[in-house]
Every structure is written in C-alpha cells, then in structure tokens.
Design an enzyme around this catalytic site. Structure first.
Site, mmCIF file in Angstrom:
data_model
loop_
_atom_site.group_PDB
_atom_site.id
_atom_site.type_symbol
_atom_site.label_atom_id
_atom_site.label_comp_id
_atom_site.label_asym_id
_atom_site.label_seq_id
_atom_site.Cartn_x
_atom_site.Cartn_y
_atom_site.Cartn_z
ATOM 1 N N CYS A 109 0.869 -18.875 73.862
ATOM 2 C CA CYS A 109 1.871 -18.242 74.717
ATOM 3 C C CYS A 109 1.579 -18.568 76.173
ATOM 4 O O CYS A 109 0.434 -18.802 76.567
ATOM 5 C CB CYS A 109 1.846 -16.727 74.495
ATOM 6 S SG CYS A 109 3.091 -15.825 75.466
ATOM 7 N N ASP A 117 1.659 -16.533 78.544
ATOM 8 C CA ASP A 117 1.090 -15.347 79.186
ATOM 9 C C ASP A 117 -0.208 -15.706 79.916
ATOM 10 O O ASP A 117 -1.089 -16.374 79.356
ATOM 11 C CB ASP A 117 0.822 -14.274 78.133
ATOM 12 C CG ASP A 117 0.500 -12.919 78.735
ATOM 13 O OD1 ASP A 117 -0.564 -12.798 79.379
ATOM 14 O OD2 ASP A 117 1.285 -11.976 78.551
ATOM 15 N N ARG A 159 -2.736 -14.106 80.543
ATOM 16 C CA ARG A 159 -3.969 -13.506 80.014
ATOM 17 C C ARG A 159 -4.491 -14.231 78.787
ATOM 18 O O ARG A 159 -5.600 -13.933 78.325
ATOM 19 C CB ARG A 159 -3.707 -12.042 79.633
ATOM 20 C CG ARG A 159 -3.203 -11.167 80.760
ATOM 21 C CD ARG A 159 -2.664 -9.860 80.235
ATOM 22 N NE ARG A 159 -1.449 -10.063 79.448
ATOM 23 C CZ ARG A 159 -0.816 -9.089 78.780
ATOM 24 N NH1 ARG A 159 -1.306 -7.864 78.783
ATOM 25 N NH2 ARG A 159 0.278 -9.366 78.102
ATOM 26 N N HIS A 186 -0.749 -13.327 70.945
ATOM 27 C CA HIS A 186 -1.634 -12.338 71.573
ATOM 28 C C HIS A 186 -0.979 -10.965 71.494
ATOM 29 O O HIS A 186 0.247 -10.827 71.557
ATOM 30 C CB HIS A 186 -1.927 -12.707 73.032
ATOM 31 C CG HIS A 186 -0.721 -12.653 73.931
ATOM 32 N ND1 HIS A 186 -0.383 -11.540 74.671
ATOM 33 C CD2 HIS A 186 0.232 -13.573 74.189
ATOM 34 C CE1 HIS A 186 0.720 -11.772 75.345
ATOM 35 N NE2 HIS A 186 1.116 -13.009 75.080
ATOM 36 N N CYS A 222 2.360 -8.753 73.559
ATOM 37 C CA CYS A 222 3.195 -9.881 73.963
ATOM 38 C C CYS A 222 4.538 -9.392 74.495
ATOM 39 O O CYS A 222 5.255 -8.642 73.826
ATOM 40 C CB CYS A 222 3.409 -10.813 72.775
ATOM 41 S SG CYS A 222 4.498 -12.217 73.110
#
Length: 215
Positions: free
Chosen positions: A46, A48, A50, A101, A104
C-alpha cells in the site's frame, strides 16, 4: 515554520548521511547496484506512509517495489501488470509478497458509503472484495476488528489475482516462484503471514498450455 528550501535542504542532508552510513557498512553495495539489479523479492504494498518495505530491514537492490492505494492488483491496471511481468520474466524474482496493513484507509473507506470522486474508480476492486465477503464482515460488530479482517481478506484476494497472471502461472509451473500474503501491523511494526486458501475459481482463469502445433 521552515521554508520549502530548508525542508528539502534537510532531506538532502539526511540523504548524504544515509548514503555514507550505508556505504561504510556495506562498501560493495553501491558499486554493485551501479552494475544492475537482481532482487529476489517483488513487494506489492500500500502507498500508506507507515507501511513500506522498509520493515524488511533489507538493502537497496534487494526488493523490487510496487505500491498503490490498498495494495490492489486489478486486471485492468497496466502499471501493476507491467511491474509483475518485468519482475517475473526479466528480474526472475523468486518471491512475490502482497502486503496489506491494518488500519488501512482504503478498507475504512470501502466499509462506508461516502462518495470519494475519482478514488471510487480505483477502489471498485476493493468494494467487490467487501461484497464477496459481506456475510463474514457483517458478523464482526467491532468496527476496528472488521476493518482489520477486511484488510486480510483483501490480501487473500490480491494474492489470488497475482497467481492468475500469466507470467506468474508460467513461473509457478516451472517451480521458480512463490507468492505470499502478509499484513503489516502499524501498532507494532511486525508482519503477520496469512494462510492463503485455495482459490475455488483458479482453474477458470489459468491459461492453457500453448498448442505446440501452432508454434
């Protein structure tokens, strides 16, 4: 508030310090990477901030990476299809990792009904995963737990999608690739391997062996 030039100047300083630190610890790394790449892993994750492949604690050149919102592998996305083909046919990676993750944002959005504009077109594949697993998800009363289970179900679905792609089908038949599903826990930094069930529809998508008489 610092200016934009100060911000990017700090980034360049951090890059210089990183390059020196990595180079000192691994003197042959950058000269080796200058000659080409031979990663063993394709990481599909992803976007993202993080949840990148940095959690693997590997070096530059070890992982070929593709990231998008909600780690999706839709069949009409030329970008992800091209990445998979290049990784499998050219780089000859031995492992494909699909990593979602917990927490999400894409999963959270798809459990709601708010319109998101252009993003709705991208998340359509994820909404299909929700629809196909509606009965299981509706039984989970806690929203946080429902989101996290949805994340896991999405990873399973995307692993199935990867396994149906022709380069992966061929590499699997030749015994030179494995596909894995993982979930990254943003609260701990740890990866959770998922048990990937057999895809009941896989045989409907697998390509037939090429007719030798047509060669």
């Amino acid at each position: 508030m610092s200016s934009s030039s100060d911000f990017f100047g700090e980034l360049l300083q951090r890059n210089a310090a990183w390059a020196e630190r990595i180079g000192n610890a691994n003197p042959d790394l950058f000269p080796r990477n200058a000659k080409g790449q031979s990663p063993q892993i394709l990481w599909i994750g992803c976007s993202d901030s993080r949840a990148g492949d940095g959690c693997l604690d590997l070096l530059p050149g070890d992982v070929f990476v593709h990231r998008n919102i909600a780690n999706l592998l839709p069949y009409n996305d030329l970008s992800s299809l091209a990445v998979v083909q290049f990784a499998v046919d050219v780089l000859k990676v031995k492992h494909i990792v699909v990593c979602g993750h917990y927490d999400c944002g894409g999963a959270i959005a798809c459990l709601g009904s708010k319109r998101l504009g252009l993003l709705d077109n991208w998340l359509r594949n994820l909404r299909d995963v929700r629809a196909n697993n509606k009965a299981e998800l509706d039984k989970i009363s806690d929203f946080h737990e429902r989101v996290n289970r949805f994340v896991e179900l999405n990873v399973i679905h995307q692993v199935h999608n990867v396994k149906k792609l022709s380069p992966v089908v061929d590499a699997t038949r030749e015994g030179r690739i494995q596909v894995h599903g993982l979930v990254y826990d943003v609260t701990s930094g740890r990866l959770k391997p998922l048990d990937i069930p057999e895809d009941p529809n896989a045989e409907d998508y697998l390509l037939f062996e090429q007719d030798k008489s047509m060669e």
